[in-house]
Design a protein around this motif. Structure first.
Motif, PDB file in Angstrom:
ATOM      1  N   ASN A   1       8.094   1.676  -8.494  1.00 36.05           N
ATOM      2  CA  ASN A   1       8.876   2.129  -7.345  1.00 36.05           C
ATOM      3  C   ASN A   1       9.635   1.017  -6.636  1.00 36.05           C
ATOM      4  O   ASN A   1      10.214   1.226  -5.572  1.00 36.05           O
ATOM      5  N   LYS A   2       9.628  -0.170  -7.243  1.00 38.45           N
ATOM      6  CA  LYS A   2      10.469  -1.297  -6.819  1.00 38.45           C
ATOM      7  C   LYS A   2      10.157  -1.803  -5.416  1.00 38.45           C
ATOM      8  O   LYS A   2      11.052  -2.217  -4.661  1.00 38.45           O
ATOM      9  N   THR A   3       8.869  -1.752  -5.045  1.00 44.87           N
ATOM     10  CA  THR A   3       8.430  -2.448  -3.838  1.00 44.87           C
ATOM     11  C   THR A   3       8.751  -3.926  -4.006  1.00 44.87           C
ATOM     12  O   THR A   3       8.618  -4.478  -5.092  1.00 44.87           O
ATOM     13  N   LYS A   4       9.181  -4.594  -2.917  1.00 42.75           N
ATOM     14  CA  LYS A   4       9.661  -5.973  -3.049  1.00 42.75           C
ATOM     15  C   LYS A   4       8.535  -6.983  -3.251  1.00 42.75           C
ATOM     16  O   LYS A   4       8.735  -8.006  -3.921  1.00 42.75           O
ATOM     17  N   ALA A   5       7.367  -6.746  -2.649  1.00 43.30           N
ATOM     18  CA  ALA A   5       6.245  -7.682  -2.790  1.00 43.30           C
ATOM     19  C   ALA A   5       4.965  -6.977  -2.353  1.00 43.30           C
ATOM     20  O   ALA A   5       5.000  -5.925  -1.695  1.00 43.30           O
ATOM     21  N   ILE A   6       3.839  -7.568  -2.724  1.00 50.06           N
ATOM     22  CA  ILE A   6       2.517  -7.055  -2.353  1.00 50.06           C
ATOM     23  C   ILE A   6       1.803  -8.099  -1.504  1.00 50.06           C
ATOM     24  O   ILE A   6       1.770  -9.279  -1.862  1.00 50.06           O
ATOM     25  N   VAL A   7       1.247  -7.664  -0.378  1.00 53.10           N
ATOM     26  CA  VAL A   7       0.317  -8.504   0.377  1.00 53.10           C
ATOM     27  C   VAL A   7      -1.086  -8.142  -0.076  1.00 53.10           C
ATOM     28  O   VAL A   7      -1.523  -6.998   0.063  1.00 53.10           O
TER      29      VAL A   7
ATOM     30  N   VAL B   1       9.657  -4.661   6.344  1.00 57.04           N
ATOM     31  CA  VAL B   1       8.368  -4.204   6.877  1.00 57.04           C
ATOM     32  C   VAL B   1       7.258  -4.531   5.890  1.00 57.04           C
ATOM     33  O   VAL B   1       7.452  -4.442   4.674  1.00 57.04           O
ATOM     34  N   ILE B   2       6.127  -4.949   6.420  1.00 56.31           N
ATOM     35  CA  ILE B   2       4.889  -5.005   5.639  1.00 56.31           C
ATOM     36  C   ILE B   2       4.150  -3.729   6.003  1.00 56.31           C
ATOM     37  O   ILE B   2       3.627  -3.587   7.103  1.00 56.31           O
ATOM     38  N   SER B   3       4.127  -2.795   5.061  1.00 57.28           N
ATOM     39  CA  SER B   3       3.858  -1.397   5.353  1.00 57.28           C
ATOM     40  C   SER B   3       2.512  -0.895   4.842  1.00 57.28           C
ATOM     41  O   SER B   3       2.123  -1.167   3.700  1.00 57.28           O
ATOM     42  N   VAL B   4       1.842  -0.115   5.675  1.00 59.54           N
ATOM     43  CA  VAL B   4       0.649   0.636   5.249  1.00 59.54           C
ATOM     44  C   VAL B   4       1.088   1.911   4.529  1.00 59.54           C
ATOM     45  O   VAL B   4       0.565   2.256   3.470  1.00 59.54           O
ATOM     46  N   THR B   5       2.076   2.595   5.092  1.00 58.46           N
ATOM     47  CA  THR B   5       2.557   3.857   4.520  1.00 58.46           C
ATOM     48  C   THR B   5       3.025   3.684   3.079  1.00 58.46           C
ATOM     49  O   THR B   5       2.894   4.596   2.260  1.00 58.46           O
ATOM     50  N   ALA B   6       3.554   2.512   2.750  1.00 54.70           N
ATOM     51  CA  ALA B   6       4.051   2.267   1.395  1.00 54.70           C
ATOM     52  C   ALA B   6       2.965   2.391   0.337  1.00 54.70           C
ATOM     53  O   ALA B   6       3.274   2.596  -0.840  1.00 54.70           O
ATOM     54  N   ASN B   7       1.701   2.306   0.731  1.00 54.70           N
ATOM     55  CA  ASN B   7       0.618   2.509  -0.235  1.00 54.70           C
ATOM     56  C   ASN B   7       0.698   3.872  -0.904  1.00 54.70           C
ATOM     57  O   ASN B   7       0.311   4.014  -2.065  1.00 54.70           O
ATOM     58  N   VAL B   8       1.196   4.857  -0.166  1.00 48.99           N
ATOM     59  CA  VAL B   8       1.232   6.229  -0.686  1.00 48.99           C
ATOM     60  C   VAL B   8       2.643   6.801  -0.730  1.00 48.99           C
ATOM     61  O   VAL B   8       2.850   7.914  -1.221  1.00 48.99           O
ATOM     62  N   ALA B   9       3.617   6.056  -0.222  1.00 50.42           N
ATOM     63  CA  ALA B   9       5.019   6.515  -0.223  1.00 50.42           C
ATOM     64  C   ALA B   9       5.930   5.330  -0.539  1.00 50.42           C
ATOM     65  O   ALA B   9       6.866   5.033   0.193  1.00 50.42           O
ATOM     66  N   ALA B  10       5.661   4.677  -1.658  1.00 52.87           N
ATOM     67  CA  ALA B  10       6.358   3.427  -1.987  1.00 52.87           C
ATOM     68  C   ALA B  10       7.854   3.624  -2.140  1.00 52.87           C
ATOM     69  O   ALA B  10       8.652   2.829  -1.625  1.00 52.87           O
ATOM     70  N   LYS B  11       8.267   4.662  -2.855  1.00 51.12           N
ATOM     71  CA  LYS B  11       9.693   4.886  -3.084  1.00 51.12           C
ATOM     72  C   LYS B  11      10.417   5.172  -1.778  1.00 51.12           C
ATOM     73  O   LYS B  11      11.517   4.648  -1.540  1.00 51.12           O
TER      74      LYS B  11
END
Length: 291
Positions: A34-40, A202-212
């Motif tokens: 889903n092309k997330t830019k990076a992972i923390v 953003v460093i996102s929590v929501t992106a865990n389940v809504a990455a795109k």
């Protein structure tokens, strides 16, 4: 790599509380696709507070291994003791880590001078890029714009994750730092407004389940197409809110399990299983979001 949608990754565990390699691999693949830019890896959402330092290091290194250079990995390296934060940071030197996310020292409530000296000491002991992390609601101290300005003069302190939810902070910081200093939201609910006011992602929590969806919101916003960004974000409003009804990461781990990203939503005490009422709110939110 430090702009746009960055995920604050959950740490999947099996039912006995051991790190689940299979689920971690699935999560990483999901963000690559889903092309997330990076992972923390191992920030607040990754349950840094309940992992031993050995586990902390092992999970970051496992994340690096499973990512296999497909996506940059940022290591959470904060601690309330400066010597521990330096030690943890130095452990990742030459590991392949893209940078570090370093939270303000928690519990002991340092002064602004204490915060300055803490991050100065870390900076002077590593070449790794450092992202400051300000989250007063969890740490009990607030890294003020004037202190951020002083710290921004160190070459390897490249930005801040600002998680106060106070949008007035953006202009206050921007007036005091160079244009290339990164301003990253740590609050999903206000992240789009944060970017519109001059933030970089953003460093996102929501992106865990809504990455795109989070990736698209950031892409549109950074291009100045706020109408499209807001159209997507509107669908996620209930989800942003529901993910924080209980302390993070209780809701997001349960939801990640429900949609099939991880095998178990196991947490470690003092984090406890999700309430039934929260489940209902999350189910309503994902239906509204059309995930």
């Amino acid at each position: 790599m430090f702009t746009g949608s960055i995920v604050a990754l959950i740490t999947p565990m099996d039912e006995k509380g051991h790190i689940c390699r299979t689920s971690l691999k699935k999560l990483i693949d999901y963000h690559v696709i889903n092309k997330t830019k990076a992972i923390v890896s191992i920030g607040t959402t990754g349950e840094s507070a309940t992992l031993s330092q050995e586990e902390h290091i092992n999970v970051v290194m496992l994340t690096l291994e499973l990512a296999d250079q497909r996506i940059p990995i940022i290591a959470g390296t904060g601690a309330n003791a400066t010597t521990e934060a330096i030690s943890l940071t130095k452990r990742f030197e030459k590991s392949g880590i893209a940078g570090c996310l370093s939270v303000t020292p928690y519990y002991n409530k340092p002064t602004q001078e204490g915060l300055y000296q803490h991050f100065k000491a870390i900076s002077e002991n590593t070449e790794l890029p450092q992202i400051l992390y300000n989250v007063p609601s969890r740490t009990g101290c607030d890294l003020l714009p004037e202190t951020v300005s002083k710290l921004s003069k160190f070459n390897n302190i490249i930005g801040i994750k600002e998680a106060t939810g106070d949008l007035s902070r953006i202009n206050k910081i921007k007036q005091l730092v160079k244009n290339d200093f990164l301003l990253i939201s740590g609050d999903d609910i206000t992240a789009l407004d944060f970017i519109q006011l001059g933030g970089h992602g953003v460093i996102s929590v929501t992106a865990n389940v809504a990455a795109k969806e989070i990736r698209k919101i950031c892409e549109y916003a950074l291009k100045g197409d706020f109408a499209k960004a807001r159209s997507i974000n509107k669908r996620l409003t209930l989800l942003h809110e529901a993910l924080f009804i209980e302390p993070n990461p209780i809701p997001v781990k349960w939801l990640a399990k429900k949609i099939g990203l991880i095998k178990s939503d196991t947490l470690r005490l003092p984090m406890t299983p999700i309430l039934h009422s929260t489940r209902l709110q999350l189910e309503k939110a994902i239906q509204y979001a059309n995930l």
